[in-house]
Design an enzyme around this catalytic site. Structure first.
Site, PDB file in Angstrom:
ATOM      1  N   HIS A 254       0.125   4.829  -6.658  1.00 21.15           N
ATOM      2  CA  HIS A 254      -0.738   4.861  -7.842  1.00 21.15           C
ATOM      3  C   HIS A 254      -0.377   3.724  -8.801  1.00 21.15           C
ATOM      4  O   HIS A 254      -1.250   2.969  -9.253  1.00 21.15           O
ATOM      5  CB  HIS A 254      -0.599   6.215  -8.536  1.00 21.15           C
ATOM      6  CG  HIS A 254      -1.420   6.366  -9.770  1.00 21.15           C
ATOM      7  ND1 HIS A 254      -2.644   6.999  -9.786  1.00 21.15           N
ATOM      8  CD2 HIS A 254      -1.207   5.966 -11.057  1.00 21.15           C
ATOM      9  CE1 HIS A 254      -3.137   6.982 -11.006  1.00 21.15           C
ATOM     10  NE2 HIS A 254      -2.282   6.355 -11.803  1.00 21.15           N
ATOM     11  N   GLU A 255       0.911   3.614  -9.127  1.00 21.80           N
ATOM     12  CA  GLU A 255       1.325   2.588 -10.084  1.00 21.80           C
ATOM     13  C   GLU A 255       1.174   1.185  -9.503  1.00 21.80           C
ATOM     14  O   GLU A 255       0.918   0.233 -10.242  1.00 21.80           O
ATOM     15  CB  GLU A 255       2.763   2.841 -10.541  1.00 21.80           C
ATOM     16  CG  GLU A 255       2.982   4.171 -11.247  1.00 21.80           C
ATOM     17  CD  GLU A 255       2.041   4.418 -12.417  1.00 21.80           C
ATOM     18  OE1 GLU A 255       1.557   3.426 -13.019  1.00 21.80           O
ATOM     19  OE2 GLU A 255       1.780   5.594 -12.738  1.00 21.80           O
ATOM     20  N   HIS A 258      -2.198  -0.078 -10.351  1.00 16.91           N
ATOM     21  CA  HIS A 258      -2.229  -0.701 -11.682  1.00 16.91           C
ATOM     22  C   HIS A 258      -1.624  -2.098 -11.645  1.00 16.91           C
ATOM     23  O   HIS A 258      -2.192  -3.059 -12.177  1.00 16.91           O
ATOM     24  CB  HIS A 258      -1.428   0.154 -12.670  1.00 16.91           C
ATOM     25  CG  HIS A 258      -2.111   1.405 -13.104  1.00 16.91           C
ATOM     26  ND1 HIS A 258      -3.351   1.416 -13.717  1.00 16.91           N
ATOM     27  CD2 HIS A 258      -1.712   2.705 -13.047  1.00 16.91           C
ATOM     28  CE1 HIS A 258      -3.692   2.667 -14.012  1.00 16.91           C
ATOM     29  NE2 HIS A 258      -2.713   3.468 -13.613  1.00 16.91           N
ATOM     30  N   GLU A 284      -7.646   2.598 -13.873  1.00 22.81           N
ATOM     31  CA  GLU A 284      -7.476   3.816 -13.078  1.00 22.81           C
ATOM     32  C   GLU A 284      -8.290   3.780 -11.795  1.00 22.81           C
ATOM     33  O   GLU A 284      -7.912   4.388 -10.793  1.00 22.81           O
ATOM     34  CB  GLU A 284      -7.849   5.050 -13.904  1.00 22.81           C
ATOM     35  CG  GLU A 284      -6.807   5.439 -14.933  1.00 22.81           C
ATOM     36  CD  GLU A 284      -5.463   5.792 -14.314  1.00 22.81           C
ATOM     37  OE1 GLU A 284      -5.435   6.443 -13.251  1.00 22.81           O
ATOM     38  OE2 GLU A 284      -4.432   5.421 -14.903  1.00 22.81           O
TER      39      GLU A 284
END
Length: 489
Positions: A254-255, A258, A284
Site C-alpha cells: 500500500h505505502e 504512494h 489512494e
C-alpha cells in the site's frame, strides 16, 4: 529574471523547506526518542511559522499578477501557487503555528493513550486540535461550510455533499454483498507465528517487486504505516505482528503505491507544486490498486505464496488457491487497515460522518468514544472491545487531518476506474503478475497517472487515464465479481 522565474525560484525554496518539515515528521514517527516530543513540537511550530510566512508573502501576489508562463505546465504551476496563496493568507500565522505545535504533541499523546487503552488521556489534547482546526476551517470557509474547506486541502474541487452522494450510492451494494459473503463458509484464516525479521526481509522484496526505488527510498517501521516525501527522497514505513504477516506485507505494498506515485512524477516538476501527488484521492488510487487489484489478485498471490513458503516453510496453507482465498477472506474485524476490500469503505463512511459532525459542532469530543461505539455496533453488528480497536486506532485526528478520511474511499473508486482500463491496456497482465512481475501494470500507471503530478485536476487525471467519468460502478462490479466467484455466490 522574469516574474515567473522569480516566483518559481521562491517556490522551490519553500517546497524544500516543506520537505524538511516532512522529514521531521518522518523522524518523529520512526526513530525519535520519546522524550524529545516537547522539543519536537516547538521545532515543528517554528518551521511552520517560516513556511506560513513564505506562503503568504505579499511578493507572491505581485509575482502572480505579473507572471507570464510559456506553456501548459507553467499555467498549472500558477494555478496551484495561487490556490495555495489564497488559502494561506486566510489563516492567521499564529493559528498555523499553534496547530503545528499542538498536533505534534498530540501525536505522541495519542500513541501513548492507544498503548494504554486510555481514551480519557487523549481527549483533552484532541479537544485542542478540534478547536484549532474548527477555527482554521472558519477562516478558510469565509462563511461557507467548514468541512468543505477542510476537504479542499486533500481533494480539491470536491465537497462533503458530493462525497456523501457517492457513499450513498455505494453503501447499499456493499452492505448487501457483505451480508451474502458472511452467510457463506469462510476460508481458513492464517494461523501460527511468523518471524518478524523475515517479515521485514520479504517486505523489502515486495517493495522492490512493485517498483519502489530503494536508491531514493527506504523501508522502516512505525505504529501506523505511512509514506513521506517526494522527488529524490520518498520513504515508507510498515509494521509487523508475529501472528499477522499480511498486515506487514500489504501495508508495505500500500505505502509503496504512494511512494511510487511520488517517485514516478516528471523530475522537471521537482520542488514545485506540480512535483507531488495532485490529491489524496488520486494518491489512494495508486496505493489501493497496488495493494488490492494487483497485490491481492489470484495471479500475484500465487507468487507471494511461494515467497512465503521460502521464507517460513510450511505455514499451514495447502496451496496457492487456498492462499488466495485466505488473503481475500471476508471477516469481522475492528481495524480499518486490516479490513477486507468489501468492508473497508464502510469503515471510512463511519469516520466521515463522525468528523463532519465534529466540525459542525453536532458532536462533542467528550462524546466521541460513545458515538464511535454506537455507530460501529449499528454498522457492523458487534461491539467495540477496546479503544485501540475503536476511536484510538487511527492517527489522523490527532495530527489534525480532518477531511482526509473520505479520500481513502475516493481512492478506491478511482482505482476501480483505473483497473478497468488497465486490464484492457496490458495484455497478459495476469501472466506477468504470476511471475511477480508488476512492471506492465506499474509502468502503465506511471505513464497514464503518476508522471503528471499536479498538472491536471484530480478527476481529470482519472478520466484521462481510464477514459471514463470517475464513479463507483467499476469498483462495485469488480468487488461483486471477485468475491462472488471466491464465495460461489
Amino acid at each position: 529574471m522574469t516574474a515567473f522565474d522569480d516566483l518559481m525560484a521562491f517556490q522551490r525554496e519553500t517546497s524544500a523547506l516543506g520537505q524538511i518539515a516532512g522529514r521531521l515528521g518522518w523522524d518523529q514517527e520512526t526513530v525519535m526518542p520519546r522524550g524529545a516530543a516537547p522539543q519536537r513540537a516547538e521545532e515543528m511550530a517554528a518551521i511552520e511559522a517560516v513556511l506560513h510566512a513564505r506562503r503568504s508573502d505579499p511578493r507572491v501576489a505581485e509575482w502572480l499578477e505579473k507572471a507570464e508562463p510559456q506553456d501548459d505546465a507553467g499555467q498549472a504551476q500558477l494555478r496551484e501557487i495561487r490556490r495555495s496563496y489564497e488559502r494561506t493568507v486566510k489563516v492567521p500565522a499564529d493559528l498555523a503555528k499553534a496547530i503545528a505545535r499542538v498536533t505534534s504533541a498530540a501525536q505522541g499523546t495519542w500513541a501513548q493513550a492507544r498503548a494504554n487503552e486510555d481514551v480519557a488521556a487523549f481527549l483533552p489534547v484532541l479537544q485542542e486540535v478540534v478547536s484549532l482546526k474548527r477555527e482554521e476551517g472558519e477562516a478558510l470557509a469565509q462563511g461557507g461550510n467548514i468541512y468543505d474547506a477542510m476537504v479542499e486541502d486533500y481533494e480539491p474541487h470536491t465537497t462533503g455533499t458530493q462525497i456523501a452522494g457517492i457513499f450513498d450510492q455505494m453503501r447499499p451494494r456493499l452492505v448487501a454483498l457483505r451480508a451474502a459473503l458472511l452467510d457463506r463458509p469462510a476460508p481458513a484464516p492464517l494461523t501460527g507465528t511468523f518471524d518478524e525479521l523475515r517479515q521485514m526481509q520479504l517486505s523489502q522484496k515486495l517493495a522492490e517487486a512493485f517498483g519502489y526505488d530503494l536508491n531514493t527510498g527506504r523501508v522502516d517501521k512505525a505504529v501506523h504505516p505511512f509514506s513521506s516525501g517526494s522527488g529524490l527522497d520518498v520513504r515508507i514505513t510498515t509494521r509487523t505482528s508475529e501472528v499477522d504477516p499480511f498486515n506487514c506485507f500489504y501495508s508495505t505494498i500500500h505505502e509503496v503505491g504512494h511512494a511510487a506515485y511520488e517517485q514516478g512524477i516528471d523530475p522537471a516538476y521537482a520542488l514545485t507544486p506540480l512535483g507531488q501527488g495532485v490529491s489524496m484521492g488520486v494518491h489512494e488510487s495508486q496505493s489501493r490498486i497496488y495493494e488490492n487489484q494487483l497485490g491481492r489478485s489470484r495471479a500475484f498471490t500465487g507468487w507471494l505464496f511461494e515467497q512465503m513458503v521460502d521464507a517460513f516453510g510450511d505455514f499451514g496453507i495447502a496451496d496457492a488457491d487456498a492462499f488466495y482465498a485466505t488473503v481475500n477472506r471476508v471477516h469481522n474485524g475492528y481495524i480499518r487497515t486490516e479490513a477486507d476490500e468489501v468492508q473497508y469503505n464502510l469503515h471510512i463512511m463511519l469516520r466521515f460522518d463522525l468528523e463532519r459532525a465534529l466540525m459542525a459542532g453536532d458532536l462533542q469530543v467528550t462524546d466521541l468514544e460513545a458515538a464511535w461505539n454506537d455507530r460501529f455496533a449499528a454498522d457492523f453488528g458487534y461491539a467495540v472491545d477496546k479503544p485501540s480497536n475503536g476511536c484510538l486506532q487511527d492517527v489522523h485526528w490527532s495530527v489534525g487531518l480532518f477531511g482526509y478520511f473520505p479520500t481513502y474511499a475516493l481512492g478506491n473508486v478511482y482505482a476501480g476506474c483505473l483497473y478497468q482500463a488497465l486490464q484492457s491496456a496490458v495484455p497478459g497482465l495476469d501472466a506477468q503478475l504470476a511471475e511477480g512481475d508488476t512492471s506492465g501494470a506499474t509502468g502503465w500507471l506511471r505513464e497514464n497517472a503518476q508522471r503528471h503530478g499536479g498538472l491536471y485536476a484530480p478527476r481529470e487525471i482519472i478520466q484521462r487515464a481510464s477514459g471514463i467519468e470517475p464513479g463507483p460502478e467499476p469498483l462495485l462490479q469488480y468487488l461483486e465479481t471477485k468475491f462472488g466467484a471466491l464465495y460461489q455466490l
